[in-house]
Structure formats: C-alpha cells, structure tokens
Motif scaffolding. Structure first.
Motif, PDB file in Angstrom:
ATOM      1  N   ASN A 158       6.821   6.490  -8.851  1.00  0.00           N
ATOM      2  CA  ASN A 158       7.791   6.161  -7.810  1.00  0.00           C
ATOM      3  C   ASN A 158       8.984   7.120  -7.839  1.00  0.00           C
ATOM      4  O   ASN A 158       9.313   7.695  -8.872  1.00  0.00           O
ATOM      5  N   TRP A 159       9.627   7.216  -6.690  1.00  0.00           N
ATOM      6  CA  TRP A 159      10.920   7.883  -6.578  1.00  0.00           C
ATOM      7  C   TRP A 159      11.951   6.868  -6.079  1.00  0.00           C
ATOM      8  O   TRP A 159      11.722   6.185  -5.083  1.00  0.00           O
ATOM      9  N   PHE A 160      13.065   6.793  -6.804  1.00  0.00           N
ATOM     10  CA  PHE A 160      14.203   5.960  -6.437  1.00  0.00           C
ATOM     11  C   PHE A 160      15.386   6.894  -6.164  1.00  0.00           C
ATOM     12  O   PHE A 160      15.387   8.054  -6.588  1.00  0.00           O
ATOM     13  N   ARG A 161      16.402   6.366  -5.489  1.00  0.00           N
ATOM     14  CA  ARG A 161      17.652   7.110  -5.373  1.00  0.00           C
ATOM     15  C   ARG A 161      18.831   6.147  -5.524  1.00  0.00           C
ATOM     16  O   ARG A 161      18.717   4.954  -5.262  1.00  0.00           O
ATOM     17  N   GLN A 162      19.937   6.753  -5.942  1.00  0.00           N
ATOM     18  CA  GLN A 162      21.128   5.947  -6.207  1.00  0.00           C
ATOM     19  C   GLN A 162      22.377   6.758  -5.921  1.00  0.00           C
ATOM     20  O   GLN A 162      22.481   7.925  -6.317  1.00  0.00           O
ATOM     21  N   VAL A 163      23.333   6.129  -5.212  1.00  0.00           N
ATOM     22  CA  VAL A 163      24.651   6.731  -5.014  1.00  0.00           C
ATOM     23  C   VAL A 163      25.646   5.947  -5.856  1.00  0.00           C
ATOM     24  O   VAL A 163      25.421   4.770  -6.159  1.00  0.00           O
ATOM     25  N   PRO A 164      26.744   6.568  -6.235  1.00  0.00           N
ATOM     26  CA  PRO A 164      27.711   5.887  -7.096  1.00  0.00           C
ATOM     27  C   PRO A 164      28.185   4.567  -6.490  1.00  0.00           C
ATOM     28  O   PRO A 164      28.505   4.497  -5.296  1.00  0.00           O
ATOM     29  N   GLY A 165      28.186   3.524  -7.308  1.00  0.00           N
ATOM     30  CA  GLY A 165      28.669   2.230  -6.871  1.00  0.00           C
ATOM     31  C   GLY A 165      27.652   1.382  -6.140  1.00  0.00           C
ATOM     32  O   GLY A 165      27.971   0.260  -5.732  1.00  0.00           O
ATOM     33  N   LYS A 166      26.445   1.940  -5.955  1.00  0.00           N
ATOM     34  CA  LYS A 166      25.422   1.180  -5.240  1.00  0.00           C
ATOM     35  C   LYS A 166      24.181   1.041  -6.102  1.00  0.00           C
ATOM     36  O   LYS A 166      23.974   1.765  -7.077  1.00  0.00           O
ATOM     37  N   GLN A 167      23.335   0.116  -5.687  1.00  0.00           N
ATOM     38  CA  GLN A 167      22.125  -0.165  -6.441  1.00  0.00           C
ATOM     39  C   GLN A 167      21.093   0.937  -6.243  1.00  0.00           C
ATOM     40  O   GLN A 167      21.010   1.537  -5.167  1.00  0.00           O
ATOM     41  N   ARG A 168      20.319   1.184  -7.276  1.00  0.00           N
ATOM     42  CA  ARG A 168      19.206   2.109  -7.172  1.00  0.00           C
ATOM     43  C   ARG A 168      18.112   1.447  -6.345  1.00  0.00           C
ATOM     44  O   ARG A 168      17.802   0.266  -6.555  1.00  0.00           O
ATOM     45  N   TYR A 169      17.519   2.200  -5.402  1.00  0.00           N
ATOM     46  CA  TYR A 169      16.464   1.572  -4.629  1.00  0.00           C
ATOM     47  C   TYR A 169      15.286   2.517  -4.422  1.00  0.00           C
ATOM     48  O   TYR A 169      15.413   3.740  -4.500  1.00  0.00           O
ATOM     49  N   VAL A 215      12.428   4.659  -2.872  1.00  0.00           N
ATOM     50  CA  VAL A 215      12.248   5.525  -1.712  1.00  0.00           C
ATOM     51  C   VAL A 215      10.770   5.662  -1.360  1.00  0.00           C
ATOM     52  O   VAL A 215      10.388   5.560  -0.199  1.00  0.00           O
ATOM     53  N   ALA A 216       9.948   5.897  -2.387  1.00  0.00           N
ATOM     54  CA  ALA A 216       8.517   6.109  -2.145  1.00  0.00           C
ATOM     55  C   ALA A 216       7.736   5.750  -3.389  1.00  0.00           C
ATOM     56  O   ALA A 216       8.226   5.892  -4.515  1.00  0.00           O
ATOM     57  N   TYR A 233       6.546   3.868   1.705  1.00  0.00           N
ATOM     58  CA  TYR A 233       7.847   4.496   1.880  1.00  0.00           C
ATOM     59  C   TYR A 233       8.848   3.476   2.411  1.00  0.00           C
ATOM     60  O   TYR A 233       8.487   2.576   3.182  1.00  0.00           O
ATOM     61  N   THR A 234      10.109   3.665   2.035  1.00  0.00           N
ATOM     62  CA  THR A 234      11.140   2.900   2.702  1.00  0.00           C
ATOM     63  C   THR A 234      11.233   3.387   4.141  1.00  0.00           C
ATOM     64  O   THR A 234      10.963   4.563   4.435  1.00  0.00           O
ATOM     65  N   ASP A 235      11.581   2.486   5.059  1.00  0.00           N
ATOM     66  CA  ASP A 235      11.503   2.805   6.486  1.00  0.00           C
ATOM     67  C   ASP A 235      12.294   4.050   6.881  1.00  0.00           C
ATOM     68  O   ASP A 235      11.865   4.830   7.735  1.00  0.00           O
ATOM     69  N   SER A 236      13.430   4.263   6.258  1.00  0.00           N
ATOM     70  CA  SER A 236      14.317   5.348   6.692  1.00  0.00           C
ATOM     71  C   SER A 236      13.756   6.736   6.428  1.00  0.00           C
ATOM     72  O   SER A 236      14.247   7.715   6.996  1.00  0.00           O
ATOM     73  N   VAL A 237      12.744   6.857   5.575  1.00  0.00           N
ATOM     74  CA  VAL A 237      12.210   8.181   5.248  1.00  0.00           C
ATOM     75  C   VAL A 237      10.812   8.410   5.810  1.00  0.00           C
ATOM     76  O   VAL A 237      10.268   9.517   5.683  1.00  0.00           O
ATOM     77  N   LYS A 238      10.224   7.410   6.424  1.00  0.00           N
ATOM     78  CA  LYS A 238       8.870   7.551   6.964  1.00  0.00           C
ATOM     79  C   LYS A 238       8.814   8.678   7.984  1.00  0.00           C
ATOM     80  O   LYS A 238       9.664   8.788   8.869  1.00  0.00           O
ATOM     81  N   GLY A 239       7.802   9.521   7.835  1.00  0.00           N
ATOM     82  CA  GLY A 239       7.647  10.650   8.738  1.00  0.00           C
ATOM     83  C   GLY A 239       8.389  11.901   8.290  1.00  0.00           C
ATOM     84  O   GLY A 239       8.170  12.982   8.843  1.00  0.00           O
ATOM     85  N   ARG A 240       9.276  11.767   7.315  1.00  0.00           N
ATOM     86  CA  ARG A 240      10.033  12.934   6.830  1.00  0.00           C
ATOM     87  C   ARG A 240       9.739  13.238   5.355  1.00  0.00           C
ATOM     88  O   ARG A 240       9.782  14.397   4.951  1.00  0.00           O
ATOM     89  N   PHE A 241       9.496  12.236   4.561  1.00  0.00           N
ATOM     90  CA  PHE A 241       9.222  12.412   3.129  1.00  0.00           C
ATOM     91  C   PHE A 241       7.738  12.192   2.865  1.00  0.00           C
ATOM     92  O   PHE A 241       7.102  11.333   3.490  1.00  0.00           O
ATOM     93  N   THR A 242       7.219  12.936   1.903  1.00  0.00           N
ATOM     94  CA  THR A 242       5.828  12.769   1.477  1.00  0.00           C
ATOM     95  C   THR A 242       5.770  12.743  -0.036  1.00  0.00           C
ATOM     96  O   THR A 242       6.224  13.687  -0.704  1.00  0.00           O
ATOM     97  N   ILE A 243       5.207  11.674  -0.570  1.00  0.00           N
ATOM     98  CA  ILE A 243       4.989  11.582  -2.010  1.00  0.00           C
ATOM     99  C   ILE A 243       3.544  11.937  -2.310  1.00  0.00           C
ATOM    100  O   ILE A 243       2.626  11.585  -1.552  1.00  0.00           O
ATOM    101  N   SER A 244       3.335  12.680  -3.397  1.00  0.00           N
ATOM    102  CA  SER A 244       1.988  13.064  -3.794  1.00  0.00           C
ATOM    103  C   SER A 244       1.952  13.157  -5.316  1.00  0.00           C
ATOM    104  O   SER A 244       2.998  13.138  -5.975  1.00  0.00           O
ATOM    105  N   ARG A 245       0.758  13.270  -5.849  1.00  0.00           N
ATOM    106  CA  ARG A 245       0.637  13.368  -7.301  1.00  0.00           C
ATOM    107  C   ARG A 245      -0.530  14.255  -7.670  1.00  0.00           C
ATOM    108  O   ARG A 245      -1.505  14.364  -6.918  1.00  0.00           O
ATOM    109  N   ASP A 246      -0.414  14.867  -8.834  1.00  0.00           N
ATOM    110  CA  ASP A 246      -1.480  15.670  -9.420  1.00  0.00           C
ATOM    111  C   ASP A 246      -1.810  15.001 -10.748  1.00  0.00           C
ATOM    112  O   ASP A 246      -1.070  15.161 -11.731  1.00  0.00           O
TER     113      ASP A 246
END
Length: 120
Positions: free
Chosen positions: A35-46, A48-49, A59-72
């Motif tokens: 998984n990938w999470f993101r966090q800004v200061p003072g807010k909860q980590r949530y 992303v994908a 994916y979280t709705d705000s990144v659908k169509g722009r972010f792609t998660i993959s693995r090797d």
C-alpha cells in the motif's frame, strides 16, 4: 528483520509526474497487500492506493485515473506512478506492506516516508 525503503519523492510542478518506489528486503517469506499512504502535518495518514499479491488494485477516489500502483514480485518492490499532480497532494508518502517473515509470523511494516512537494 524487514526493511521497506522508499525512493522517488521530490519537488514537481502542478500537473507534473513522479514515480515512487518501495523495495522490501530482509527475512521475507511472502508479501501480501502492498500500500501507499500519505500524510500532511497535523492530519491523519490515509490510504492512497493498494495492490494485492494477485495484482488487484484499489484507489482513493481523488487519485483514480491519475495514479497507478504496480508491483514487481521478483524484486519485492511496489511502485506508485503519479500523474497530473496537484498542490494539495503535497505530503509525505509512506509505503506499507503485510509480510510473512521467516518463522511464519505475519506483520505490518512501514517505510520511513518520502516527501512529495507539488509547487510552482
């Protein structure tokens, strides 16, 4: 002992792209969800994908169509391709993985985080 090491963060202009990588190493028997999470200061980590061991993605709705998660799986590495980045996506991005280690224990591991700054 297991380590997750992220790379690929940095400064990018709005609308630009970055590719994050996270490599897992150590006494790994199996890698499950990564998984990938993101966090800004003072807010909860949530979340992303997410990508399962079989390659299913969410994916979280705000990144659908722009972010792609993959693995090797051969390299124990997960990637996050981020396109058309927005200033509000400035954050520390964290890699997270559910891993079975030697001895059959399954644990949750985190990377140290990589800063992504979207600014002109």
């Amino acid at each position: 002992q297991v380590q997750l090491v992220e790379s690929g963060g940095g400064l990018v202009q709005p609308g630009g792209s970055l590719r994050l990588s996270c490599a897992a190493s150590g006494s790994i028997v199996s890698l499950y969800d990564m998984n990938w999470f993101r966090q800004v200061p003072g807010k909860q980590r949530y979340l992303v994908a997410r990508i399962s061991s079989g390659g299913s993605t969410n994916y979280t709705d705000s990144v659908k169509g722009r972010f792609t998660i993959s693995r090797d799986n051969a390299k124990n590495t997960v990637y996050l391709q981020m396109n058309n980045l927005k200033p509000e996506e400035t954050a520390v991005y964290y890699c997270n993985a559910l891993i079975m280690i030697t001895g059959w224990s399954v644990n949750d591991y985190w990377g140290q985080g990589t800063q992504v700054t979207v600014s002109s």
